[in-house]
Design a protein around this motif. Structure first.
Motif, short mmCIF file in Angstrom:
data_model
loop_
_atom_site.label_atom_id
_atom_site.label_comp_id
_atom_site.label_asym_id
_atom_site.label_seq_id
_atom_site.Cartn_x
_atom_site.Cartn_y
_atom_site.Cartn_z
N VAL A 52 0.89 -1.17 0.00
CA VAL A 52 0.00 0.00 0.00
C VAL A 52 0.92 1.21 0.00
O VAL A 52 1.61 1.48 0.98
CB VAL A 52 -0.91 0.01 1.24
CG1 VAL A 52 -1.72 1.30 1.29
CG2 VAL A 52 -1.84 -1.19 1.24
N ALA A 53 0.97 1.91 -1.12
CA ALA A 53 1.99 2.95 -1.28
C ALA A 53 1.51 4.05 -2.22
O ALA A 53 0.51 3.91 -2.93
CB ALA A 53 3.28 2.33 -1.82
N CYS A 54 2.26 5.16 -2.20
CA CYS A 54 2.04 6.23 -3.16
C CYS A 54 3.40 6.74 -3.61
O CYS A 54 4.44 6.40 -3.04
CB CYS A 54 1.18 7.35 -2.57
SG CYS A 54 1.95 8.22 -1.18
N LEU A 55 3.40 7.57 -4.63
CA LEU A 55 4.65 8.03 -5.23
C LEU A 55 4.69 9.55 -5.32
O LEU A 55 3.75 10.18 -5.82
CB LEU A 55 4.79 7.43 -6.64
CG LEU A 55 5.93 7.97 -7.52
CD1 LEU A 55 7.29 7.67 -6.92
CD2 LEU A 55 5.82 7.37 -8.93
N LEU A 80 -0.59 2.66 -8.63
CA LEU A 80 0.15 3.51 -7.69
C LEU A 80 -0.25 4.99 -7.87
O LEU A 80 -0.04 5.57 -8.93
CB LEU A 80 1.65 3.36 -7.93
CG LEU A 80 2.59 4.06 -6.95
CD1 LEU A 80 2.52 3.41 -5.57
CD2 LEU A 80 4.03 4.02 -7.48
N PRO A 81 -0.81 5.63 -6.83
CA PRO A 81 -1.16 7.05 -6.93
C PRO A 81 0.11 7.91 -7.00
O PRO A 81 1.09 7.63 -6.31
CB PRO A 81 -1.93 7.33 -5.64
CG PRO A 81 -2.33 5.98 -5.11
CD PRO A 81 -1.23 5.05 -5.54
N ILE A 82 0.07 8.95 -7.83
CA ILE A 82 1.25 9.78 -8.05
C ILE A 82 0.93 11.25 -7.80
O ILE A 82 -0.12 11.75 -8.20
CB ILE A 82 1.76 9.66 -9.50
CG1 ILE A 82 2.00 8.19 -9.87
CG2 ILE A 82 3.04 10.46 -9.70
CD1 ILE A 82 2.33 7.98 -11.35
N ALA A 126 -4.70 4.42 -2.49
CA ALA A 126 -3.89 3.21 -2.57
C ALA A 126 -4.53 2.07 -1.80
O ALA A 126 -4.53 0.92 -2.25
CB ALA A 126 -2.48 3.48 -2.06
N ARG A 127 -5.08 2.37 -0.63
CA ARG A 127 -5.72 1.32 0.18
C ARG A 127 -6.93 0.74 -0.56
O ARG A 127 -7.16 -0.47 -0.55
CB ARG A 127 -6.14 1.89 1.54
CG ARG A 127 -4.96 2.25 2.44
CD ARG A 127 -5.41 2.82 3.78
NE ARG A 127 -4.29 3.43 4.47
CZ ARG A 127 -4.09 4.74 4.60
NH1 ARG A 127 -4.98 5.60 4.10
NH2 ARG A 127 -3.04 5.21 5.23
#
Length: 211
Positions: A52-55, A80-82, A126-127
């Motif tokens: 569970v991550a973002c960029l 992946l959200p950016i 992301a979740r």
């Protein structure tokens, strides 16, 4: 050391060491797990899509740019959200990245509160994406248990075909259809036709199938 669980992983991709250090200090201070990379190439080689991550990525970097990195992630169908950060304030570029799915675009020097708010919003996305991915993987694992013929029968059940119609479609007896249907229910762990449809159609079925 904080005893609370980490809120999620924030990837930082920027070729400016000072920016990476600043973001790492800010985000780790708010109990995020932070992983920094000095290039898009190094990030892509180590990115774990199961997190569970973002960029947070700089747009203008040596080698692969942030825009090219976004395109690579889109090619991989990464959820992946950016958010992009840049010192150039290029509005047309910002519009282009957001049309491709970037959640935001922040100019350097950035406001810390604004950045933290964006990060939390990205991790919320992301979740949701991770939960959807897990559900899809579970559904695919169940459906993979079916034989080719059972998959054909299930496809017709989902389409609303009756046993006799399915038998005619496939050139088999009604009893064989009933046997396949029972096997499908057992393999998918479905107790009712509604359960079966929810599994076969995924989350989109929830609004279509009566409780």
């Amino acid at each position: 050391m904080s005893l609370t669980p980490k809120k999620g992983t924030v990837y930082v991709v920027d070729d400016d060491e000072a920016v990476r250090d600043s973001l790492q200090w800010l985000l780790e201070g708010k109990d995020y797990r932070v992983r920094c990379f000095d290039s898009a190439e190094s990030f892509l080689s180590r990115y774990d899509h199961r997190e569970v991550a973002c960029l947070i990525a700089d747009i203008r970097m040596g080698g692969m740019t942030g825009l090219e990195l976004q395109d690579k992630l889109l090619e991989r169908r990464s959820p992946l959200p950016i958010v992009f950060i840049t010192g150039h304030g290029d509005v047309p570029m910002a519009v282009n990245t957001m049309k491709k799915g970037a959640l935001d675009f922040i100019q350097k020097p950035f406001n810390e509160d604004d950045l933290l708010s964006v990060v939390e919003r990205m991790l919320d996305h992301a979740r949701e994406a991770f939960a959807g991915h897990q559900q899809a993987a579970s559904r695919e694992a169940l459906l993979s248990k079916l034989t080719g013929r059972e998959s054909q029968v299930l496809e017709r059940i989902v389409a609303g075909r009756l046993n006799k119609q399915i038998a005619d479609d496939l050139g088999i007896s009604i009893k064989t259809v009933e046997a396949h249907r029972a096997n499908i229910m057992e393999k998918l762990g479905a107790n009712t036709v509604a359960d079966l449809l929810k599994i076969a159609l995924g989350s989109s079925a929830a609004a279509k199938v009566p409780a």
